[in-house]
Motif scaffolding. Structure first.
Motif, PDB file in Angstrom:
ATOM      1  N   VAL A 134       0.864  -1.269  -0.131  1.00 53.91           N
ATOM      2  CA  VAL A 134       0.038   0.029  -0.128  1.00 53.91           C
ATOM      3  C   VAL A 134       0.611   1.146  -0.071  1.00 53.91           C
ATOM      4  CG1 VAL A 134      -1.801   1.248   1.251  1.00 53.91           C
ATOM      5  CG2 VAL A 134      -1.962  -1.254   1.154  1.00 53.91           C
TER       6      VAL A 134
ATOM      7  N   ILE B  94       1.979   2.056  -3.663  1.00 56.93           N
ATOM      8  CA  ILE B  94       0.924   2.338  -4.269  1.00 56.93           C
ATOM      9  C   ILE B  94       0.573   4.077  -4.021  1.00 56.93           C
ATOM     10  CG2 ILE B  94      -1.738   2.375  -4.742  1.00 56.93           C
ATOM     11  CD1 ILE B  94      -1.266  -0.728  -4.349  1.00 56.93           C
ATOM     12  N   LYS B  95       0.581   4.364  -2.734  1.00 55.86           N
ATOM     13  CA  LYS B  95       0.241   5.595  -2.129  1.00 55.86           C
ATOM     14  C   LYS B  95       1.418   6.620  -2.881  1.00 55.86           C
ATOM     15  CE  LYS B  95       0.034   8.136   1.896  1.00 55.86           C
ATOM     16  NZ  LYS B  95      -0.051   8.393   3.177  1.00 55.86           N
TER      17      LYS B  95
ATOM     18  N   SER C 261       3.202   6.084  -5.463  1.00 54.99           N
ATOM     19  CA  SER C 261       3.160   6.296  -6.983  1.00 54.99           C
ATOM     20  C   SER C 261       2.057   7.182  -7.297  1.00 54.99           C
ATOM     21  CB  SER C 261       2.926   4.772  -7.590  1.00 54.99           C
ATOM     22  OG  SER C 261       3.882   4.029  -7.231  1.00 54.99           O
ATOM     23  N   LEU C 262       0.736   7.050  -6.640  1.00 57.39           N
ATOM     24  CA  LEU C 262      -0.301   8.027  -6.720  1.00 57.39           C
ATOM     25  C   LEU C 262       0.268   9.404  -6.698  1.00 57.39           C
ATOM     26  CD1 LEU C 262      -3.156   5.911  -5.776  1.00 57.39           C
ATOM     27  CD2 LEU C 262      -2.548   6.225  -7.984  1.00 57.39           C
TER      28      LEU C 262
END
Length: 103
Positions: free
Chosen positions: A2, A5-6, A8-9
């Motif tokens: 997670v 992903i955070k 990357s966003l």
């Protein structure tokens, strides 16, 4: 996973508006992508150290070999069915550690 992903966003959220601004300035899509990428990288490197470190730690854990394998719902269901069949049929012998004999 997670934190990766955070992070990357966050980087994508920095990249996209910069890309749009540079594209609207008519400098070409390739240069707009390069400029936006460089600026997004610099901003994320300077101001998002904690998120970057968390993302790195999560990726290190994932690829260290100590992490639990990621299994899909179908794989879990399949394993449960196999376990139930083996439990219901004690005469069946499972030897998945042995290699099959070559003919």
């Amino acid at each position: 996973m997670v934190p990766f992903i955070k992070y990357s966003l966050i980087r994508l959220g920095l990249f996209l508006p910069l890309f749009v601004v540079f594209a609207l300035l008519h400098i070409g899509l390739l240069l707009a992508a390069i400029y936006a990428g460089l600026i997004a990288f610099a901003i994320s490197f300077l101001f998002f150290k904690k998120q970057r470190d968390d993302a790195t730690a999560s990726m290190r854990e994932r690829f260290s070999g100590r992490a639990k394998p990621i299994r899909s719902a179908l794989e879990i269901e399949d394993a449960d069915i196999e376990d139930r069949i083996v439990d219901e049929n004690p005469e069946v012998k499972v030897e998945n550690d042995r290699r099959p004999k070559e003919a």
